[in-house]
Design a protein around this motif. Structure first.
Motif, short mmCIF file in Angstrom:
data_model
loop_
_atom_site.label_atom_id
_atom_site.label_comp_id
_atom_site.label_asym_id
_atom_site.label_seq_id
_atom_site.Cartn_x
_atom_site.Cartn_y
_atom_site.Cartn_z
N TYR A 1 -52.39 -6.66 15.26
CA TYR A 1 -52.41 -7.75 16.22
C TYR A 1 -53.83 -8.28 16.37
O TYR A 1 -54.81 -7.58 16.10
N GLN B 1 -56.19 -10.21 19.46
CA GLN B 1 -56.20 -10.55 20.88
C GLN B 1 -57.49 -11.26 21.23
O GLN B 1 -58.58 -10.75 20.97
N GLY C 1 -58.32 -13.15 27.61
CA GLY C 1 -57.37 -13.75 28.54
C GLY C 1 -55.96 -13.94 27.99
O GLY C 1 -55.11 -14.50 28.68
N GLN C 2 -55.75 -13.50 26.75
CA GLN C 2 -54.43 -13.64 26.13
C GLN C 2 -53.85 -12.28 25.78
O GLN C 2 -54.57 -11.28 25.68
N GLY C 3 -52.52 -12.25 25.59
CA GLY C 3 -51.90 -11.03 25.12
C GLY C 3 -52.09 -10.88 23.61
O GLY C 3 -52.48 -11.84 22.93
N PRO C 4 -51.85 -9.70 23.08
CA PRO C 4 -51.94 -9.51 21.63
C PRO C 4 -50.99 -10.45 20.88
O PRO C 4 -49.87 -10.70 21.33
N PHE D 1 -49.08 -11.06 17.28
CA PHE D 1 -48.61 -10.35 16.09
C PHE D 1 -49.20 -10.97 14.81
O PHE D 1 -49.20 -12.19 14.63
N MET E 1 -60.47 -9.38 19.29
CA MET E 1 -60.20 -7.95 19.19
C MET E 1 -59.02 -7.78 18.23
O MET E 1 -57.99 -8.44 18.40
#
Lengths: 110, 115
Positions: free
Chosen positions: B35, B37, B40-43, B45, B89
C-alpha cells in the motif's frame, strides 16, 4: 464503485466522554470489514475484523458493530492514550483490493 | 511471531533515482499486500501476492512501479525514475488464507522522501 467514507474527520473528546466513529461503505459484496488504529509515523495496528451484519466485537474500551451499509466503532470512557487515527477498510468479494477510508483522528484530552 | 518487518524505515532520494524496498511478512502468511499512504489519507492498495504469484495490481500503479515475491516469502517494491509525487509512506501487510480470517497485519512502513 467500491467506496468507504469515515466520519467525522476529527473528534475531540474529554477523558471519559464516550462517543462513536462511523464508517459507511458501498461495496458489491463484502468479505470482511477491518478496523485499525494508527499512531503518527507508524503502520496500522489491527483492532477488529467483522464479517456479517449484526456482528459485534469488543476489546477493552472499544466495540465494533456492523450493518449492511455501515460500521460503528464505539469508544467507552476514552483515555488520552486512545488518541490516534482510526481507519476502516472493506475487503470485497471477487478480489483482493482492500479499500480504506481516510480515517477519523481522535483526540482525547485529560 | 515477529510480525511484519520492512526495510529501510526511511529513504531520502533525488528525483530520477531508483529505490527498492523490502518486506518480510509473518512467516506462515502466504498473502502479501503493498500500500501507499500520503498524509491525511488512508492506505491505498498497490498490489497483492498469493505465494509468489502477483494476482492483483492497482490500475493507478504506473509502469515505474514493480513488485516481486520470488520465493513466496519476502517481497520487494521497486520505483524507477522517482518523482516528487512518489513521496509517501509505503506499507506492507500480510495475511493467511487458512481458515476464515482475512485479517491483514501491517509492518511499520518505509517513509520515502523524493527531493
Amino acid at each position: 464503485e467500491d467506496q468507504v467514507t469515515q466520519s467525522p474527520e476529527a473528534l475531540r473528546l474529554q477523558e471519559g466522554e464516550s462517543s462513536s466513529l462511523n464508517c459507511s461503505y458501498t461495496v458489491s459484496g463484502l468479505r470482511g470489514l477491518f478496523w485499525y488504529r494508527q499512531d503518527p509515523g507508524k503502520g496500522p495496528e489491527f483492532l477488529f475484523t467483522l464479517y456479517s451484519a449484526g456482528e459485534e466485537k469488543e476489546k477493552e474500551r472499544l466495540k465494533a458493530t456492523l450493518t449492511k451499509k455501515e460500521s460503528f466503532l464505539h469508544i467507552t470512557a476514552p483515555k488520552p492514550e486512545d488518541s490516534a487515527t482510526y481507519l476502516c477498510a472493506v475487503f470485497p468479494t471477487g478480489g483482493f483490493k482492500t479499500i480504506f477510508g481516510a480515517g477519523t483522528r481522535l483526540f482525547v484530552k485529560a | 511471531d515477529t510480525g511484519v518487518s520492512q526495510d529501510p524505515r526511511h529513504k531520502i532520494t533525488k528525483r530520477g533515482q531508483n529505490v527498492t524496498f523490502r518486506c518480510d511478512p509473518i512467516s506462515e502468511h502466504n498473502r502479501l499486500y503493498w500500500y501507499r499512504q500520503t498524509l491525511g489519507q488512508g492506505p491505498e492498495f498497490l498490489t497483492y501476492f498469493q505465494n509468489e504469484a502477483q494476482l492483483e495490481k492497482s490500475r493507478l500503479l504506473s509502469d515505474r512501479f514493480s513488485a516481486e515475491r520470488p520465493k513466496g516469502s519476502f517481497s520487494t517494491l521497486e520505483i524507477q525514475r522517482t518523482e516528487q509525487g512518489d513521496s509517501a509512506m509505503y506499507l506492507c501487510a500480510s495475511s493467511s488464507s487458512a481458515g476464515r480470517t482475512d485479517t491483514q497485519y501491517f509492518g511499520p512502513g518505509t517513509r520515502l522522501t523524493v527531493l
